[in-house]
Design a protein around this motif. Structure first.
Motif, short mmCIF file in Angstrom:
data_model
loop_
_atom_site.label_atom_id
_atom_site.label_comp_id
_atom_site.label_asym_id
_atom_site.label_seq_id
_atom_site.Cartn_x
_atom_site.Cartn_y
_atom_site.Cartn_z
N THR A 55 0.81 -1.22 0.00
CA THR A 55 0.00 0.00 0.00
C THR A 55 0.85 1.27 0.00
OG1 THR A 55 -0.12 -0.09 2.42
CG2 THR A 55 -1.93 -1.12 1.18
N ASP A 56 2.16 1.14 0.07
CA ASP A 56 3.05 2.30 0.16
C ASP A 56 4.21 2.12 -0.83
OD1 ASP A 56 5.07 4.19 0.95
OD2 ASP A 56 4.10 4.35 2.91
N PHE A 57 4.18 2.90 -1.90
CA PHE A 57 5.21 2.78 -2.94
C PHE A 57 6.58 3.20 -2.43
CE2 PHE A 57 1.50 2.68 -5.73
CZ PHE A 57 1.85 1.65 -6.60
N GLN A 58 6.63 4.12 -1.47
CA GLN A 58 7.92 4.54 -0.92
C GLN A 58 8.58 3.38 -0.19
OE1 GLN A 58 7.49 9.27 -0.16
NE2 GLN A 58 6.64 7.98 1.44
N ALA A 59 7.77 2.60 0.54
CA ALA A 59 8.30 1.42 1.22
C ALA A 59 8.78 0.39 0.20
CB ALA A 59 7.22 0.81 2.12
N GLU A 82 12.57 -6.34 -9.48
CA GLU A 82 11.11 -6.54 -9.55
C GLU A 82 10.37 -5.35 -8.94
OE1 GLU A 82 7.71 -9.30 -7.41
OE2 GLU A 82 9.79 -9.99 -7.41
N TYR A 83 10.81 -4.90 -7.77
CA TYR A 83 10.15 -3.77 -7.11
C TYR A 83 10.30 -2.48 -7.91
CZ TYR A 83 9.37 -6.53 -2.85
OH TYR A 83 8.94 -7.47 -1.94
N MET A 84 11.49 -2.26 -8.46
CA MET A 84 11.70 -1.04 -9.26
C MET A 84 10.83 -1.06 -10.52
SD MET A 84 13.75 0.94 -7.65
CE MET A 84 14.66 0.71 -6.11
N ASN A 85 10.67 -2.23 -11.14
CA ASN A 85 9.80 -2.35 -12.32
C ASN A 85 8.35 -2.08 -11.96
OD1 ASN A 85 11.08 -2.91 -14.85
ND2 ASN A 85 11.83 -4.83 -14.00
N LYS A 86 7.91 -2.55 -10.80
CA LYS A 86 6.53 -2.31 -10.37
C LYS A 86 6.26 -0.82 -10.23
CE LYS A 86 5.41 -6.62 -7.93
NZ LYS A 86 5.08 -7.22 -6.60
N HIS A 97 6.26 10.18 -8.20
CA HIS A 97 7.46 10.89 -7.78
C HIS A 97 8.66 9.97 -7.61
CE1 HIS A 97 6.11 9.35 -3.90
NE2 HIS A 97 7.27 9.67 -3.38
N LEU A 98 8.45 8.66 -7.74
CA LEU A 98 9.55 7.69 -7.59
C LEU A 98 10.02 7.12 -8.92
CD1 LEU A 98 8.02 5.75 -4.57
CD2 LEU A 98 9.98 7.29 -4.47
N LYS A 99 9.31 7.44 -9.99
CA LYS A 99 9.59 6.78 -11.28
C LYS A 99 10.95 7.13 -11.85
CE LYS A 99 4.99 5.54 -12.79
NZ LYS A 99 4.11 5.38 -13.95
N PHE A 100 11.37 8.38 -11.73
CA PHE A 100 12.68 8.76 -12.26
C PHE A 100 13.80 8.01 -11.55
CE2 PHE A 100 10.50 12.96 -13.32
CZ PHE A 100 10.38 12.67 -14.66
N ALA A 101 13.68 7.92 -10.22
CA ALA A 101 14.70 7.21 -9.43
C ALA A 101 14.69 5.72 -9.74
CB ALA A 101 14.47 7.46 -7.94
N ALA A 102 13.48 5.16 -9.89
CA ALA A 102 13.37 3.74 -10.23
C ALA A 102 14.00 3.45 -11.59
CB ALA A 102 11.91 3.30 -10.21
N ALA A 103 13.76 4.33 -12.55
CA ALA A 103 14.34 4.15 -13.89
C ALA A 103 15.86 4.23 -13.83
CB ALA A 103 13.78 5.19 -14.85
N TYR A 104 16.38 5.16 -13.02
CA TYR A 104 17.84 5.25 -12.87
C TYR A 104 18.40 3.94 -12.32
CZ TYR A 104 22.37 6.04 -10.81
OH TYR A 104 23.68 5.90 -10.47
N ASN A 105 17.76 3.42 -11.27
CA ASN A 105 18.26 2.20 -10.65
C ASN A 105 18.16 0.99 -11.57
OD1 ASN A 105 19.13 3.18 -8.16
ND2 ASN A 105 17.07 3.16 -7.32
N LEU A 106 17.10 0.91 -12.34
CA LEU A 106 16.97 -0.18 -13.30
C LEU A 106 18.05 -0.08 -14.37
CD1 LEU A 106 13.10 -0.41 -13.70
CD2 LEU A 106 14.61 -2.22 -12.86
N GLY A 107 18.35 1.15 -14.79
CA GLY A 107 19.44 1.35 -15.74
C GLY A 107 20.76 0.87 -15.19
N ARG A 108 20.98 1.14 -13.93
CA ARG A 108 22.22 0.69 -13.29
C ARG A 108 22.27 -0.84 -13.24
NH1 ARG A 108 23.73 1.63 -6.95
NH2 ARG A 108 25.08 -0.18 -6.82
N GLY A 113 24.58 -5.69 -15.12
CA GLY A 113 24.19 -7.09 -15.34
C GLY A 113 23.90 -7.79 -14.04
N CYS A 114 23.26 -7.09 -13.11
CA CYS A 114 22.97 -7.63 -11.79
C CYS A 114 21.46 -7.67 -11.58
CB CYS A 114 23.64 -6.77 -10.72
SG CYS A 114 23.57 -7.48 -9.07
N GLY A 115 20.91 -8.88 -11.52
CA GLY A 115 19.47 -9.04 -11.39
C GLY A 115 18.76 -9.12 -12.72
N VAL A 116 19.45 -8.73 -13.77
CA VAL A 116 18.96 -8.81 -15.15
C VAL A 116 20.15 -9.06 -16.07
CG1 VAL A 116 16.90 -7.34 -14.94
CG2 VAL A 116 19.14 -6.29 -15.31
N LYS A 117 19.88 -9.40 -17.31
CA LYS A 117 20.95 -9.62 -18.27
C LYS A 117 21.59 -8.28 -18.65
CE LYS A 117 21.94 -11.79 -22.75
NZ LYS A 117 21.36 -12.48 -23.93
#
Length: 311
Positions: A55-59, A82-86, A97-108, A113-117
């Motif tokens: 119920t809390d995207f920040q968490a 998985e959480y960053m993709n959600k 307000h978390l999408k930019f940070a999530a996209a940065y982390n997924l890019g990293r 190549g950690c957690g994904v190809k």
């Protein structure tokens, strides 16, 4: 992964824990977990975030960081991804307000190549999303990272590198302030401009960018401002704890080590030849050794230049 707790998460909360406590109200479940997180009690923070993640995207975001980096739990990069993709794919306004940070982390994650190809192309795509064309409210870290990415051989495009470092620099990123100074100094991705180079290198140096300090030392030394070169070099080599400096300045430790090695070598040169400071052979040897320890490649390159009479 990038932890938003330092700024965005608390800034985006409806109220701070200080304001809440001043009224005698109990802290929100997220802020309760966040307090444990900031104090380094990761297991306690993890328990609280787990209870409210649905119920809390920040968490959910903080859990993504914690599972990816193994904070308070075993490393589980796939779960972190998985959480960053959600968050990135959510239609909820509470995730926006978390999408930019999530996209940065997924890019990293894709870049490492950690957690994904491993995929540089996917990392680039996600960082471009996170950077949002230089939007100051987007991920400034992604903007700076793109500047570095386009400076590398795999996707080398110095005009793009200059564009992104300029955006990040004007949005307050310290690493890009130093990078911009260096690009102006050597005319990389832009016209050579010594005045602009000196301005940005000085600004970055004042804020603790050791890589910029190393290049500022070189600038002063080659311009025969030996006293200035020696003075800046002494400051740049005062602290050997590169990892600690990286955390304080949010600059990459590899580049900090390179800058410190440059400063150490030029300081050794000044001490050896009595340029801008009193001759001291023993101290010179100490700083030559320090340069080699910090970055053997940089030290070897400068040694060759010295032997050829270039510096």
């Amino acid at each position: 992964m990038e932890n938003q707790s330092r700024d965005a998460l608390l800034a985006e909360s409806e109220e701070s824990p200080v304001n809440s406590e001043a009224r005698g109200d109990p802290p929100s479940p997220f802020l309760d977990g966040q307090r444990y997180y900031q104090q380094g009690f990761y297991k306690e923070a993890l328990k609280r975030f787990e209870k409210i993640k649905d119920t809390d995207f920040q968490a959910m975001y903080q859990l993504g960081v914690m599972y990816y980096d193994g904070l308070g739990t075993k490393k589980d990069p796939e779960r972190g991804v998985e959480y960053m993709n959600k968050i990135l794919n959510s239609d909820s306004p509470e995730a926006s307000h978390l999408k930019f940070a999530a996209a940065y982390n997924l890019g990293r994650a894709y870049y490492e190549g950690c957690g994904v190809k491993h995929s540089v192309e996917e990392a680039e795509r996600l960082w471009l999303t996170a950077a949002d064309n230089g939007n100051p409210k987007a991920s400034v870290k992604a903007q700076s990272t793109l500047g570095m990415l386009y400076s590398m051989p795999i996707l080398k495009d110095m005009k793009k590198a200059f564009f992104w470092h300029s955006k990040a620099c004007h949005n307050g990123n310290l690493e890009s302030k130093g990078a911009l100074g260096i690009m102006y100094l050597y005319g990389q991705g832009t016209c050579q401009n010594s005045q602009a180079a000196l301005e940005w290198l000085r600004k970055a140096t004042e804020l603790g960018n050791i890589y910029a300090q190393g290049h500022l030392v070189e600038y002063y030394y080659t311009g025969k401002f030996y006293s200035k070169a020696a003075a800046v070099a002494k400051r740049a080599t005062a602290n050997d704890d590169i990892n600690m400096l990286a955390k304080i300045t949010d600059c990459h430790p590899t580049y900090l080590a390179k800058g410190a090695a440059m400063a150490a070598f030029y300081l050794a040169r000044c001490l050896q030849l009595g340029r801008g400071t009193e001759k001291n052979k023993k101290a010179a040897e100490k700083y030559y050794s320090k340069a080699c320890h910090l970055d053997p490649v940089v030290a070897s390159h400068l040694e060759l230049a010295a032997n050829l009479g270039r510096i």
